[in-house]
Motif scaffolding. Structure first.
Motif, PDB file in Angstrom:
ATOM      1  N   LYS A   1       0.870  -1.187   0.000  1.00 48.74           N
ATOM      2  CA  LYS A   1       0.000   0.000   0.000  1.00 48.74           C
ATOM      3  C   LYS A   1       0.895   1.221   0.000  1.00 48.74           C
ATOM      4  O   LYS A   1       1.775   1.374   0.844  1.00 48.74           O
ATOM      5  CB  LYS A   1      -0.877   0.027   1.250  1.00 48.74           C
ATOM      6  CG  LYS A   1      -1.908  -1.052   1.318  1.00 48.74           C
ATOM      7  CD  LYS A   1      -3.184  -0.549   0.735  1.00 48.74           C
ATOM      8  CE  LYS A   1      -4.263  -1.614   0.957  1.00 48.74           C
ATOM      9  NZ  LYS A   1      -5.500  -1.235   0.396  1.00 48.74           N
ATOM     10  N   VAL A   2       0.720   2.085  -1.015  1.00 45.41           N
ATOM     11  CA  VAL A   2       1.480   3.322  -1.114  1.00 45.41           C
ATOM     12  C   VAL A   2       0.466   4.450  -1.245  1.00 45.41           C
ATOM     13  O   VAL A   2      -0.301   4.509  -2.219  1.00 45.41           O
ATOM     14  CB  VAL A   2       2.434   3.307  -2.340  1.00 45.41           C
ATOM     15  CG1 VAL A   2       3.167   4.628  -2.468  1.00 45.41           C
ATOM     16  CG2 VAL A   2       3.412   2.152  -2.231  1.00 45.41           C
ATOM     17  N   ASP A   3       0.470   5.353  -0.251  1.00 45.98           N
ATOM     18  CA  ASP A   3      -0.480   6.484  -0.223  1.00 45.98           C
ATOM     19  C   ASP A   3      -1.917   6.012  -0.408  1.00 45.98           C
ATOM     20  O   ASP A   3      -2.706   6.594  -1.155  1.00 45.98           O
ATOM     21  CB  ASP A   3      -0.134   7.521  -1.294  1.00 45.98           C
ATOM     22  CG  ASP A   3       1.220   8.178  -1.051  1.00 45.98           C
ATOM     23  OD1 ASP A   3       1.601   8.309   0.129  1.00 45.98           O
ATOM     24  OD2 ASP A   3       1.879   8.549  -2.043  1.00 45.98           O
ATOM     25  N   GLY A   4      -2.261   4.916   0.243  1.00 48.97           N
ATOM     26  CA  GLY A   4      -3.617   4.399   0.182  1.00 48.97           C
ATOM     27  C   GLY A   4      -3.936   3.588  -1.051  1.00 48.97           C
ATOM     28  O   GLY A   4      -5.030   3.052  -1.169  1.00 48.97           O
ATOM     29  N   GLU A   5      -3.032   3.500  -1.996  1.00 47.24           N
ATOM     30  CA  GLU A   5      -3.272   2.717  -3.201  1.00 47.24           C
ATOM     31  C   GLU A   5      -2.493   1.403  -3.137  1.00 47.24           C
ATOM     32  O   GLU A   5      -1.399   1.346  -2.600  1.00 47.24           O
ATOM     33  CB  GLU A   5      -2.836   3.497  -4.444  1.00 47.24           C
ATOM     34  CG  GLU A   5      -3.694   4.703  -4.745  1.00 47.24           C
ATOM     35  CD  GLU A   5      -3.297   5.329  -6.068  1.00 47.24           C
ATOM     36  OE1 GLU A   5      -2.895   4.595  -6.991  1.00 47.24           O
ATOM     37  OE2 GLU A   5      -3.384   6.559  -6.155  1.00 47.24           O
ATOM     38  N   THR A   6      -3.078   0.374  -3.726  1.00 45.16           N
ATOM     39  CA  THR A   6      -2.422  -0.929  -3.780  1.00 45.16           C
ATOM     40  C   THR A   6      -1.478  -0.948  -4.979  1.00 45.16           C
ATOM     41  O   THR A   6      -1.885  -0.681  -6.110  1.00 45.16           O
ATOM     42  CB  THR A   6      -3.464  -2.048  -3.922  1.00 45.16           C
ATOM     43  OG1 THR A   6      -4.358  -1.973  -2.804  1.00 45.16           O
ATOM     44  CG2 THR A   6      -2.804  -3.406  -3.947  1.00 45.16           C
ATOM     45  N   VAL A   7      -0.219  -1.262  -4.694  1.00 46.53           N
ATOM     46  CA  VAL A   7       0.798  -1.324  -5.745  1.00 46.53           C
ATOM     47  C   VAL A   7       1.323  -2.757  -5.812  1.00 46.53           C
ATOM     48  O   VAL A   7       1.718  -3.327  -4.801  1.00 46.53           O
ATOM     49  CB  VAL A   7       1.960  -0.344  -5.476  1.00 46.53           C
ATOM     50  CG1 VAL A   7       3.040  -0.481  -6.524  1.00 46.53           C
ATOM     51  CG2 VAL A   7       1.456   1.077  -5.372  1.00 46.53           C
ATOM     52  N   ILE A   8       1.290  -3.301  -7.004  1.00 48.62           N
ATOM     53  CA  ILE A   8       1.814  -4.653  -7.213  1.00 48.62           C
ATOM     54  C   ILE A   8       3.154  -4.527  -7.925  1.00 48.62           C
ATOM     55  O   ILE A   8       3.232  -3.944  -9.006  1.00 48.62           O
ATOM     56  CB  ILE A   8       0.847  -5.501  -8.052  1.00 48.62           C
ATOM     57  CG1 ILE A   8      -0.488  -5.637  -7.331  1.00 48.62           C
ATOM     58  CG2 ILE A   8       1.455  -6.874  -8.329  1.00 48.62           C
ATOM     59  CD1 ILE A   8      -1.554  -6.318  -8.141  1.00 48.62           C
ATOM     60  N   ALA A   9       4.175  -5.050  -7.280  1.00 49.82           N
ATOM     61  CA  ALA A   9       5.524  -5.001  -7.868  1.00 49.82           C
ATOM     62  C   ALA A   9       5.923  -6.407  -8.289  1.00 49.82           C
ATOM     63  O   ALA A   9       5.709  -7.365  -7.548  1.00 49.82           O
ATOM     64  CB  ALA A   9       6.515  -4.449  -6.862  1.00 49.82           C
ATOM     65  N   GLU A  10       6.441  -6.508  -9.484  1.00 50.65           N
ATOM     66  CA  GLU A  10       6.934  -7.793  -9.978  1.00 50.65           C
ATOM     67  C   GLU A  10       8.447  -7.728 -10.119  1.00 50.65           C
ATOM     68  O   GLU A  10       8.981  -6.741 -10.622  1.00 50.65           O
ATOM     69  CB  GLU A  10       6.330  -8.126 -11.346  1.00 50.65           C
ATOM     70  CG  GLU A  10       4.934  -8.623 -11.306  1.00 50.65           C
ATOM     71  CD  GLU A  10       4.489  -9.171 -12.650  1.00 50.65           C
ATOM     72  OE1 GLU A  10       3.361  -9.641 -12.692  1.00 50.65           O
ATOM     73  OE2 GLU A  10       5.241  -9.139 -13.628  1.00 50.65           O
ATOM     74  N   MET A  11       9.074  -8.783  -9.653  1.00 51.54           N
ATOM     75  CA  MET A  11      10.529  -8.882  -9.789  1.00 51.54           C
ATOM     76  C   MET A  11      10.862 -10.191 -10.483  1.00 51.54           C
ATOM     77  O   MET A  11      10.313 -11.232 -10.147  1.00 51.54           O
ATOM     78  CB  MET A  11      11.212  -8.833  -8.423  1.00 51.54           C
ATOM     79  CG  MET A  11      11.049  -7.513  -7.716  1.00 51.54           C
ATOM     80  SD  MET A  11      12.011  -7.470  -6.209  1.00 51.54           S
ATOM     81  CE  MET A  11      13.637  -7.328  -6.865  1.00 51.54           C
TER      82      MET A  11
END
Length: 140
Positions: free
Chosen positions: A82-92
């Motif tokens: 969660k970044v600034d209330g938004e869901t962020v999906i990171a792929e590596m």
């Protein structure tokens, strides 16, 4: 003891008996390595554990290589934050763990082959035989 039970027992090559903890494939590899040493007149029971370790590493190399050929060299991992209330999906994209395990197994197998003098440079040394320089006491 039946013939089938006798067939499952480890066989000795040049006095080298594979340890019973080896898998079937590792026992085959052990016998192949022991056969090479026996052909050179260097198969000795005291080398059995060293040869067993090499057989285990060669078996692992085959297994890791099979996994990498099937699944590929990389895998993708996803993380959700969660970044600034938004869901962020990171792929590596990362190397599969088997890549490092294969590299380590290959490095140790190469070292063990060298210690058992089963690599090309050792074969050349054995074939040519190390000759000492002629000396004045050679006739004795």
């Amino acid at each position: 003891m039946t013939a089938a039970e006798r067939a499952k027992l480890p066989t000795a090559i040049g006095g080298m008996v594979p340890p019973i903890h080896l898998s079937d494939l590792a026992q085959l590899l052990f016998n192949e390595i022991a056969g090479l040493l026996h052909a050179e007149g260097r198969a000795e029971p005291r080398f059995a554990q060293h040869v067993a370790l090499l057989a285990i590493r060669l078996e692992q190399i085959q297994r890791f290589q099979a996994v990498l050929e099937t699944a590929g060299d990389t895998c993708t991992s996803r993380s959700v934050r969660k970044v600034d209330g938004e869901t962020v999906i990171a792929e590596m994209i990362r190397a599969r763990p088997e890549v490092a395990m294969l590299s380590d197994a290959m490095r140790q197998a190469q070292s063990l082959l060298g210690e058992l003098m089963l690599n090309p440079s050792a074969a050349l040394r054995i074939a040519s035989g190390k000759q000492d320089a002629a000396g004045e006491f050679d006739d004795f």
